[in-house]
Design an enzyme around this catalytic site. Structure first.
Site, PDB file in Angstrom:
ATOM      1  N   ARG A 170     -13.176  -8.957   2.257  1.00  0.00           N
ATOM      2  CA  ARG A 170     -11.770  -8.683   1.932  1.00  0.00           C
ATOM      3  C   ARG A 170     -10.928  -9.910   2.297  1.00  0.00           C
ATOM      4  O   ARG A 170     -10.037 -10.307   1.561  1.00  0.00           O
ATOM      5  CB  ARG A 170     -11.257  -7.465   2.728  1.00  0.00           C
ATOM      6  CG  ARG A 170     -11.873  -6.125   2.373  1.00  0.00           C
ATOM      7  CD  ARG A 170     -11.433  -5.632   1.019  1.00  0.00           C
ATOM      8  NE  ARG A 170      -9.991  -5.489   0.894  1.00  0.00           N
ATOM      9  CZ  ARG A 170      -9.280  -4.441   1.310  1.00  0.00           C
ATOM     10  NH1 ARG A 170      -9.892  -3.411   1.861  1.00  0.00           N
ATOM     11  NH2 ARG A 170      -7.961  -4.397   1.144  1.00  0.00           N
TER      12      ARG A 170
ATOM     13  N   ARG B  82       0.877  -1.180   0.000  1.00  0.00           N
ATOM     14  CA  ARG B  82       0.000   0.000   0.000  1.00  0.00           C
ATOM     15  C   ARG B  82       0.905   1.219   0.000  1.00  0.00           C
ATOM     16  O   ARG B  82       1.708   1.412   0.906  1.00  0.00           O
ATOM     17  CB  ARG B  82      -0.905   0.012   1.234  1.00  0.00           C
ATOM     18  CG  ARG B  82      -1.505   1.385   1.491  1.00  0.00           C
ATOM     19  CD  ARG B  82      -2.581   1.395   2.532  1.00  0.00           C
ATOM     20  NE  ARG B  82      -3.753   0.681   2.061  1.00  0.00           N
ATOM     21  CZ  ARG B  82      -4.951   0.757   2.653  1.00  0.00           C
ATOM     22  NH1 ARG B  82      -5.103   1.492   3.740  1.00  0.00           N
ATOM     23  NH2 ARG B  82      -5.959   0.071   2.175  1.00  0.00           N
TER      24      ARG B  82
ATOM     25  N   ASP C  19     -17.315   7.029  -1.099  1.00  0.00           N
ATOM     26  CA  ASP C  19     -16.007   6.963  -0.431  1.00  0.00           C
ATOM     27  C   ASP C  19     -15.727   8.349   0.149  1.00  0.00           C
ATOM     28  O   ASP C  19     -16.428   9.326  -0.181  1.00  0.00           O
ATOM     29  CB  ASP C  19     -14.931   6.549  -1.462  1.00  0.00           C
ATOM     30  CG  ASP C  19     -13.550   6.336  -0.830  1.00  0.00           C
ATOM     31  OD1 ASP C  19     -13.470   6.191   0.411  1.00  0.00           O
ATOM     32  OD2 ASP C  19     -12.557   6.325  -1.583  1.00  0.00           O
TER      33      ASP C  19
ATOM     34  N   GLN D  37     -10.035  -4.282  -2.945  1.00  0.00           N
ATOM     35  CA  GLN D  37     -11.305  -3.805  -2.404  1.00  0.00           C
ATOM     36  C   GLN D  37     -12.435  -4.078  -3.396  1.00  0.00           C
ATOM     37  O   GLN D  37     -13.488  -4.601  -3.029  1.00  0.00           O
ATOM     38  CB  GLN D  37     -11.207  -2.301  -2.105  1.00  0.00           C
ATOM     39  CG  GLN D  37     -12.508  -1.692  -1.590  1.00  0.00           C
ATOM     40  CD  GLN D  37     -12.869  -2.160  -0.194  1.00  0.00           C
ATOM     41  OE1 GLN D  37     -12.061  -2.075   0.711  1.00  0.00           O
ATOM     42  NE2 GLN D  37     -14.092  -2.651  -0.012  1.00  0.00           N
TER      43      GLN D  37
ATOM     44  N   CYS E 270     -16.155   1.456   0.947  1.00  0.00           N
ATOM     45  CA  CYS E 270     -14.952   0.669   1.230  1.00  0.00           C
ATOM     46  C   CYS E 270     -14.535   0.785   2.692  1.00  0.00           C
ATOM     47  O   CYS E 270     -13.850  -0.101   3.206  1.00  0.00           O
ATOM     48  CB  CYS E 270     -13.821   1.114   0.314  1.00  0.00           C
ATOM     49  SG  CYS E 270     -13.486   2.879   0.405  1.00  0.00           S
TER      50      CYS E 270
ATOM     51  N   HIS F  59      -7.536   0.587  -6.200  1.00  0.00           N
ATOM     52  CA  HIS F  59      -7.704  -0.270  -5.017  1.00  0.00           C
ATOM     53  C   HIS F  59      -8.367  -1.583  -5.469  1.00  0.00           C
ATOM     54  O   HIS F  59      -9.526  -1.857  -5.155  1.00  0.00           O
ATOM     55  CB  HIS F  59      -8.555   0.458  -3.975  1.00  0.00           C
ATOM     56  CG  HIS F  59      -8.433  -0.102  -2.587  1.00  0.00           C
ATOM     57  ND1 HIS F  59      -7.605  -1.159  -2.266  1.00  0.00           N
ATOM     58  CD2 HIS F  59      -9.044   0.262  -1.424  1.00  0.00           C
ATOM     59  CE1 HIS F  59      -7.721  -1.421  -0.970  1.00  0.00           C
ATOM     60  NE2 HIS F  59      -8.575  -0.573  -0.440  1.00  0.00           N
TER      61      HIS F  59
END
Ligand code: CP
Ligand code: NVA
Length: 310
Positions: free
Chosen positions: A298, A108, A230, A138, A270, A135
């Site tokens: 996830r 990340r 988001d 996700q 998310c 991402h």
């Protein structure tokens, strides 16, 4: 027939074929079931995953670490100050060194190109755990969650409301590759990347769906099966938070907005959510909300990804 994905990196969803995406979903379902029934599934016995985090994380960190452990391997966490990476050592040299020790890397970070380079110069699979641009893990977990709830993906409409950020980009890739319609409503100046939109339009056409980039959140949400949002200021954009808050207020997901969607719409995020900004509690905690199922998935989906590529 199973597709061999050993050694493959996952940097963006467009790295995956349609068959590979469905193979990930099938294995995710199997592994989720095995975990539930307590059936052993130590598919990565003796393997080591390096986990590099240049940004904070709750879900990605914990789900990858628990995931590799449950698969019989071990995870090694590297925080922002633990490696020489981009301090006294290049991405290229780091990739070559880590490839001599590890079986896979999850990273990340900020710059998407660093993840591309890590995969390019290393010889082990690299999994993108979020960059400023994408991402993918996700969104694979999100699509798997939608599939669980709606029993299909093709033909469903997902409306993404808010910043044209990493989430918007991976959703554009994921929805267009699985035959889902995707409408994105963002204020001017915060639209998703033009090249990613153009590629999504091509994929959507091939898989039989539509991509709409809009300014009006009501138009985007109209008859949607899924409403996704988001944060307005992502990690690294904290100094812009106040300015963005003013510009994004019209894009809040609240009862007034969601009434334009289908009555059985699903609300997704998310997480982490900034409640009171991009979404209000009446929506995030409603019966339509599946935010914690997404978070759980996830784990199952990333276990499948690791087991397939490592
Ligand atoms: N959704 C997500 O990636 O959460 P974290 O930032 O907590 O990992
Ligand atoms: N867009 C958010 C996603 C967090 C999972 C960020 O990059 O901070």
């Amino acid at each position: 027939m199973a597709v061999n994905m050993k050694g493959k990196s996952l940097i963006s969803i467009n790295d995956l074929t349609y068959e590979e995406i469905w193979q990930i979903f099938e294995l995710s379902q199997t592994l989720k079931q095995r975990r539930l029934t307590g059936e052993p599934h130590r598919l990565l016995e003796g393997k080591t995953l390096g986990m590099i985090f240049a940004k904070p994380s709750t879900r990605t960190r914990v789900s990858f670490e628990v995931g590799i452990y449950e698969l019989g391997g071990i995870g090694m966490y590297f925080g922002q100050n633990d490696l020489q990476l981009k301090k006294s050592e290049s991405v290229e040299d780091t990739a070559k060194v880590l490839s001599r020790y590890l079986s896979g890397i999850m990273i990340r970070t900020f710059d998407h190109q660093d993840v591309v380079d890590l995969a390019r110069y290393g010889s082990i699979p690299v999994i993108n755990g979020l960059t400023d641009l994408m991402h993918p893990c996700q969104v694979l977990a999100d699509l798997f969650t939608i599939l669980e709830k709606k029993r299909e993906l093709k033909g469903l409409k997902l409306a993404y409301i808010g910043d044209g950020n990493n989430m918007a980009h991976s959703l554009l890739e994921g929805c267009s590759k699985t035959g889902m319609h995707v409408s994105i409503a963002s204020p001017s100046g915060y639209k998703p990347d033009g090249k990613i939109v153009a590629d999504a339009i091509v994929n959507a056409k091939y898989f039989g769906s539509k991509v709409n980039i809009l300014e009006d959140p009501v138009e985007a949400v109209k008859d949607a099966d899924i409403i996704y949002t988001d944060v307005w200021a992502s990690m690294g954009q904290e100094s812009e938070a106040a300015e963005r808050k003013k510009k994004f207020m019209k894009y809040q997901v609240n009862p007034d907005l969601v009434k334009h969607a289908k009555p059985d719409y699903l609300f997704m995020h998310c997480l982490p959510a900034h409640r009171g900004d991009e979404v209000v509690n009446e929506v995030a905690d409603s019966a339509n909300s599946i935010i914690f199922d997404e978070a759980e998935n996830r784990l199952h989906v990333q276990k499948a990804i690791m087991a397939l590529v490592m």
